[in-house]
Design an enzyme around this catalytic site. Structure first.
Site, PDB file in Angstrom:
ATOM      1  N   GLY A 153     -14.174 -33.806 -48.171  1.00 40.42           N
ATOM      2  CA  GLY A 153     -15.099 -33.114 -47.273  1.00 40.42           C
ATOM      3  C   GLY A 153     -14.597 -31.623 -46.987  1.00 40.42           C
ATOM      4  N   SER A 154     -15.026 -31.441 -45.618  1.00 42.67           N
ATOM      5  CA  SER A 154     -14.655 -30.161 -45.445  1.00 42.67           C
ATOM      6  C   SER A 154     -13.309 -29.687 -45.094  1.00 42.67           C
ATOM      7  CB  SER A 154     -15.279 -29.721 -43.841  1.00 42.67           C
ATOM      8  OG  SER A 154     -16.734 -30.076 -44.021  1.00 42.67           O
ATOM      9  N   THR A 155     -12.469 -30.525 -45.171  1.00 41.86           N
ATOM     10  CA  THR A 155     -10.999 -30.248 -45.139  1.00 41.86           C
ATOM     11  C   THR A 155     -10.594 -29.407 -46.254  1.00 41.86           C
ATOM     12  OG1 THR A 155     -10.158 -32.369 -46.282  1.00 41.86           O
ATOM     13  CG2 THR A 155     -10.477 -32.524 -43.895  1.00 41.86           C
ATOM     14  N   ILE A 156     -11.331 -29.561 -47.336  1.00 42.07           N
ATOM     15  CA  ILE A 156     -11.117 -28.554 -48.396  1.00 42.07           C
ATOM     16  C   ILE A 156     -11.284 -27.102 -48.314  1.00 42.07           C
ATOM     17  CG2 ILE A 156     -13.380 -28.486 -49.639  1.00 42.07           C
ATOM     18  CD1 ILE A 156     -10.209 -29.491 -51.622  1.00 42.07           C
ATOM     19  N   LYS A 157     -11.943 -26.891 -47.296  1.00 41.50           N
ATOM     20  CA  LYS A 157     -12.476 -25.351 -46.961  1.00 41.50           C
ATOM     21  C   LYS A 157     -11.213 -24.465 -46.936  1.00 41.50           C
ATOM     22  CE  LYS A 157     -16.982 -26.764 -45.311  1.00 41.50           C
ATOM     23  NZ  LYS A 157     -17.790 -27.108 -43.741  1.00 41.50           N
TER      24      LYS A 157
END
Lengths: 360, 623
Positions: free
Chosen positions: B325-329
């Site tokens: 999810g967005s933790t990859i951003k």
């Protein structure tokens, strides 16, 4: 006559085998420390092997001749397969898992090789010449080599021997035999370097087992003590101290003869040797009076290799041959080899009974 | 049936073979005779000698099993230890009347009917001189009572042996694992000599991975026995050497607290010390009790565990694979900077994103849109459209490469077995595995950590630690040091550094970390509620991973969707920002939003580690 057709068993052979089978049970009961479960499994195997024998005995030698190349090819395919996908046990890769049963393709070759060599040699005139022998070397060498890399040196040697026996029976000239013997003597040092270290040690310790009493010599020493302490009449059934105090390794399988000799003594030894010689003799008799060359060669080879197993095993247990993993035929606990041996006897019976059925 | 020529041959062949058969018959008789001669020599001529040898052959070697190394947490709390268990053993050969023996024993210890039945079964199947267990697992009271009365009961004896025990039970099962009885499969690969006298082998977790260290060395006792195999005296002995003790970097209290914070959620919490890669907590929820596995768990109980829909046997921290999810951003932002994207460049977020020439809308989590976003704000407010745009510019190869450089989608090399690699998808991968080409739209999904991307909680924690370290990548390790039983010296192994994530400018890491700090401490940060009241500054990033795809034009209604289809909540963080001591990755399966569910858990874990246990826990801990 009709009964014989449906159940073409050779009565003397059958009686001999049954005696041996019964004897095996008595012995295993003692060797396994009275494990009834193990005994039942052995009985089940013996019964299965008997059925296989009878079924094989119904196959006429003519049909067997036609099947021979396929049996051989099948065995060869299985040997290749076992190297690829076989089950690894005790450091060697010998088994194929067929779901219900595990099976050892090397066993097929114990029959496949002598059949194939006999089949090949009888297509030409005897004694075999250069070309025939060359082909035989490949026929015997390839499966033996595949078994060696498993690695199972003992079985490989026996498979090779079963082929060699056929060549000998087929009238290999004495000049050749001497030459081969010389070749072997020359190549021995080379072979020696190819052996696994444990195999080399076994041969060393054969000459002087006491040099390493707690290591490589242990098997031989303990087994020889067991045999020697048996004396004339033995210590009595279930009373072998060597056997029951765990001094004899593999006492249910490869070293079962040590248990036997300890508990039944020299008399017992004479008895069982007589029984084996009787079975082999009957086999050779069938070979002698067989109706065609193929049958004659096969029967002779099967009988002689059977004797070879006996000789190698008892020789190993009594300390005159190196420790190779060869069980005492039909007496040791174990599955696949019993079925193969009985199938071999089935072939002998078939050769004998089908001869009678044919008009001369 | 044969022509004349063959017939003549046949006669010739027959004669030839028959002559050979006669020769071989003679050889057979000679060989058989030589064997008999050998037997004669052994059994008659040398009988006396061998009889003496066999009489003297009463020396036996008995193995002395080594004590298995124990396992402790970082504060010395025992996690795996060896407890003595007592059993009543019976040697039927020495018993005149089995019934009266059973009767007398049952007056001292509780004998269930199954135990008696099992014992009777062994009477039929096993030899009489062999000892067998009548009752095992005696209570202290039973041991005392039996010991006092033992002289009166001929043939029954008390035996003691060590059994593996896990004092914290289920709490660390996914780290420590367990031992079990040596199975057929184990036998095929182990050196049986080293296991003489040992019945157990490490199966899972640290117990399995460090089996060779924990096992120890077998010793032996050379004993003289009488004719019945009973030991008369001990001639000599060689002591066994106990296995090394293992001290883990895992903090059992932190571990327990973290699982408590996770509550009813299935999921994982992995906490690691960024500077060394030492694992501080390795939580996978739900858990199960390893103790029944030691003696072999009943098949019914095992089936229950296996078929439990919550899948307690799955080690989610190690083997669970999730979309990040967005933790990859932050990682993709880092990659964009590296590839020359200017941090001041803005993207307009109208609430959705469209690829040119396509009508499909990729939505931002904020339906009304973020307006103009630069890289910094896009991380703080987790703007999806910014990262859709970024992904499209970078392309899948660079995204995938960035993940791999941070250790996502590849094995971390942790000291546990069975670690999966996860997946940082590439067009080659898709062509090989799925047999289909890569579509541009799939790159867009990857940009916000969806699509084919799969990472493990451990990988996420390590990537976070790498961010905290400003690029220094460490190999995660659970065992801090070993203590050799003979020297009693701790043996440390230097933390292993992996390939560094290099940045062209150190400002890049600072920018990303500042943005992550504002995620929790900034006014508009997605996890600002979790940052409130912290006594230290930390950095974080929220994430929400879709479990099911939402059709175009449909909206996601949490109430209406079955719980198992609810989004996974994720959060990565490290603290303190200036000198990171702990990095945490949290995944709460079906937890809804990362900011609401996962971030508070991570905050509590960091509080516990940096500040100390909350007040009420301190008191209960003292007991």
């Amino acid at each position: 006559m009709r009964l014989e057709r449906a159940f073409p068993a050779d009565v003397p052979l059958l009686l001999g085998l049954l005696t041996l089978g019964g004897f095996s049970l008595v012995l295993l009961y003692s060797a396994s420390n009275q494990d009834l479960g193990l005994l039942y499994r052995q009985i089940a195997r013996f019964l299965v092997a008997l059925v296989v024998m009878v079924l094989v005995a119904r196959i006429s030698p003519d049909r067997l001749t036609r099947w021979t190349p396929f049996i051989y090819a099948f065995g060869l395919a299985c040997l290749v397969l076992v190297l690829a996908v076989g089950i690894v046990g005790k450091g060697a890769q010998r088994w194929l898992d067929l779901g219900l049963v595990q099976f050892q393709p090397a066993e097929v070759m114990k029959l496949g090789v002598p059949l194939m060599v006999a089949w090949w040699l009888t297509r030409n005139t005897l004694p075999p010449g250069w070309y025939e022998l060359g082909v035989v070397v490949v026929m015997v060498g390839v499966p033996s080599g595949l078994v060696i890399v498993q690695p199972d040196l003992g079985t490989a040697l026996l498979i090779a021997a079963s082929g060699v026996v056929v060549i000998f029976l087929a009238g290999l000239t004495w000049r050749w035999i001497v030459a081969l013997g010389l070749c072997l003597a020359v190549s021995a040092p080379l072979l020696w370097t190819q052996l696994h270290e444990y195999q080399q040690r076994r041969i060393f310790t054969l000459f002087d087992p006491w040099s390493d009493p707690m290591g490589a010599g242990y098997h031989t020493i303990q087994s020889v003590i067991a045999v020697g302490s048996g004396g004339l009449a033995g210590k009595g059934w279930l009373n072998g101290s060597q056997s029951h105090l765990d001094f004899i390794p593999e006492r249910g399988t490869d070293f079962i003869f040590a248990v036997f000799a300890e508990e039944f003594g020299f008399y017992g030894g004479i008895f069982i040797m007589a029984l084996y010689v009787f079975l082999v003799g009957r086999g050779l008799y069938i070979s002698f009076y067989a109706q065609d060359t193929f049958s004659r060669l096969v029967a002779g080879s099967l009988s002689l290799t059977f004797f070879l197993y006996v000789f190698v095993n008892i020789g190993m247990v009594s300390g005159v041959l190196p420790v190779v993993g060869v069980p005492l035929p039909l007496v040791s606990y174990g599955g696949t080899s019993m079925v193969t041996l009985m199938a071999g006897f089935g072939i002998l019976m078939s050769i004998h009974s089908h001869k009678k059925l044919m008009p001369r | 049936m044969k022509n004349d020529f063959r017939l003549q041959d046949y006669l010739h062949d027959t004669k030839l073979i028959q002559s050979r058969l006669i020769v071989t018959s003679v050889i057979v008789l000679l060989l058989a005779g030589s064997l008999l001669w050998r037997l004669f020599e052994l059994q008659i001529v040398q009988n006396e000698r061998f009889n003496t040898l066999s009489q003297e052959n009463r020396i036996r070697y008995l193995p002395l099993a080594p004590a298995r190394g124990q396992i402790y947490d970082r504060n010395g709390i025992p996690l795996a230890q060896n407890l003595p268990v007592y059993a009543v053993e019976v040697q039927p050969e020495r018993v005149d009347d089995i019934e009266s023996l059973l009767n007398r024993v049952s007056q001292l210890v509780v004998l269930s009917s199954e135990e008696v039945e099992r014992f009777r079964e062994t009477l039929r199947t096993r030899p009489r001189f062999e000892t067998r267990v009548l009752k095992s697992g005696l209570s202290d009271e039973e041991v005392a009572r039996f010991a006092a009365n033992q002289p009166l009961i001929e043939g029954a004896e008390l035996s003691a042996r060590l059994q593996r025990h896990y004092p914290l039970g289920q709490e660390l099962v996914h780290v420590v694992g367990y031992v079990g009885r040596i199975s057929e499969n184990d036998l095929a690969r182990i050196d049986t000599a080293a296991y003489r006298g040992t019945d157990y082998i490490g199966k899972l977790g640290i117990e399995g991975r460090y089996e060779d260290v924990l096992l120890g060395k077998v010793g032996y006792k050379k004993v003289e026995t009488n004719a019945h195999g009973k030991i008369v005296r001990v001639l000599s002995s060689k002591k066994s050497v106990a296995g090394s003790d293992l001290h883990l970097s895992v903090d059992a209290n932190l571990q327990r607290a973290a699982r408590e914070y996770l509550g009813e959620f299935q999921g994982a919490v992995v906490a690691v010390e960024p500077s060394s890669g030492a694992i501080l907590a390795f939580v996978s929820n739900p858990v199960y009790d390893p103790n029944p596995f030691v003696e072999g768990i009943g098949s019914r109980d095992y089936q229950t565990l296996r078929q439990d829909p919550r899948r307690p046997l799955l080690n989610r921290a190690l083997n669970g694979r999730y979309a990040p999810g967005s933790t990859i951003k932050p990682i993709f932002a880092m990659a964009a900077l590296e590839h020359g994207r200017s941090p001041v460049k803005t993207t307009f977020c109208p609430g959705y994103f469209k690829l040119p020439g396509s009508s499909r809308r990729y939505r931002c989590w904020k339906r009304q849109g973020h307006g103009y976003m630069n890289l910094y704000n896009a991380i703080v407010q987790s703007c999806d459209v910014y990262f859709y745009q970024l992904a499209r510019t970078l392309g899948i190869e660079k995204l995938s490469d960035a993940m791999v450089r941070f250790g996502l989608g590849r094995q971390t090399g942790i000291d546990l077995t069975g670690e999966p690699s996860g997946l940082a998808p590439t067009p080659e991968w898709k062509r090989e595995v799925r047999g289909k080409p890569w579509y541009p739209g799939e790159t867009i999904s990857v940009g916000i950590g969806q699509g084919y991307t799969l990472v493990t909680p451990l990988q996420m924690a390590m990537a976070t630690a790498t961010l905290a370290n400003r690029g220094k990548r460490m190999q995660p390790k659970i065992v801090a040091y070993m203590r050799d039983a003979s020297t009693n010296q701790p043996q440390y192994e230097k933390p292993k550094m992996l390939d560094r994530v290099d940045a062209r400018s150190s400002d890049y890491f600072r920018l990303i970390i500042d943005a992550m700090t504002d995620v929790v401490h900034g006014r508009r940060g997605t996890a600002r509620r979790s940052g409130r009241g912290a006594t230290y500054r930390f950095a974080g990033k929220t994430g929400t991973a879709q479990v099911i795809g939402i059709a175009q034009g449909e909206s996601y209604d949490e109430q209406a969707i079955a719980k198992r289809f609810r989004d996974h909540a994720l959060f990565i963080s490290f603290a303190p920002v200036e000198d990171p001591k702990i990095a945490v990755a949290v995944i709460a399966e079906n937890g809804g939003g990362g900011s609401r569910t996962a971030a508070p858990i991570a905050r509590k874990v960091m509080d516990f580690y940096l500040v100390g246990p909350p007040e009420e826990e301190k008191t209960s801990d003292a007991t």
